[in-house]
Design a protein around this motif. Structure first.
Motif, PDB file in Angstrom:
ATOM      1  N   VAL A   1     -44.323  62.224  23.853  1.00 20.16           N
ATOM      2  CA  VAL A   1     -43.925  60.820  24.027  1.00 20.16           C
ATOM      3  C   VAL A   1     -43.958  60.441  25.503  1.00 20.16           C
ATOM      4  N   GLN A   2     -43.436  61.295  26.369  1.00 19.43           N
ATOM      5  CA  GLN A   2     -43.441  60.997  27.803  1.00 19.43           C
ATOM      6  C   GLN A   2     -44.858  60.890  28.348  1.00 19.43           C
ATOM      7  N   ARG A   3     -45.745  61.762  27.880  1.00 22.54           N
ATOM      8  CA  ARG A   3     -47.144  61.688  28.318  1.00 22.54           C
ATOM      9  C   ARG A   3     -47.786  60.393  27.841  1.00 22.54           C
ATOM     10  N   HIS A   4     -47.502  60.013  26.622  1.00 20.68           N
ATOM     11  CA  HIS A   4     -48.051  58.777  26.076  1.00 20.68           C
ATOM     12  C   HIS A   4     -47.572  57.575  26.893  1.00 20.68           C
ATOM     13  N   ILE A   5     -46.298  57.557  27.227  1.00 20.47           N
ATOM     14  CA  ILE A   5     -45.743  56.459  28.035  1.00 20.47           C
ATOM     15  C   ILE A   5     -46.419  56.429  29.399  1.00 20.47           C
TER      16      ILE A   5
ATOM     17  N   LEU B   1     -49.417  57.527  30.190  1.00 21.55           N
ATOM     18  CA  LEU B   1     -50.788  57.051  30.030  1.00 21.55           C
ATOM     19  C   LEU B   1     -50.842  55.546  29.793  1.00 21.55           C
ATOM     20  N   LEU B   2     -49.875  55.008  29.052  1.00 25.12           N
ATOM     21  CA  LEU B   2     -49.819  53.553  28.845  1.00 25.12           C
ATOM     22  C   LEU B   2     -49.585  52.822  30.157  1.00 25.12           C
ATOM     23  N   HIS B   3     -48.709  53.363  31.016  1.00 26.44           N
ATOM     24  CA  HIS B   3     -48.473  52.745  32.323  1.00 26.44           C
ATOM     25  C   HIS B   3     -49.752  52.755  33.158  1.00 26.44           C
ATOM     26  N   GLU B   4     -50.459  53.876  33.163  1.00 24.84           N
ATOM     27  CA  GLU B   4     -51.725  53.950  33.899  1.00 24.84           C
ATOM     28  C   GLU B   4     -52.726  52.936  33.367  1.00 24.84           C
TER      29      GLU B   4
END
Length: 65
Positions: free
Chosen positions: A20-24, A26-29
């Motif tokens: 989940v943290q990685r997904h968040i 990547l969404l910010h990037e």
């Protein structure tokens, strides 16, 4: 049911919270890159005196991009 849950967790590559943290992240990037792209198309549109949507269409960018 708990045995199934334990089996599924054992097959996970990472802990769910890590995923989940990685997904968040990547969404910010993605959002930062998208904002920069929209800013650039806005500058091009201003320089040409056209609407931004026209520049986006010219470069093949649609609403889903």
């Amino acid at each position: 049911m708990e045995a199934q849950l334990a089996e599924i967790k054992a097959r996970l590559k990472n802990a769910p919270c890590v995923t989940v943290q990685r997904h968040i992240h990547l969404l910010h990037e993605y959002n930062e890159i998208k904002d920069i792209g929209q800013g650039l198309t806005g500058l091009i549109a201003d320089a040409r005196g056209v609407r931004q949507i026209e520049v986006q269409r010219e470069y093949g960018v649609n609403d889903r991009d």
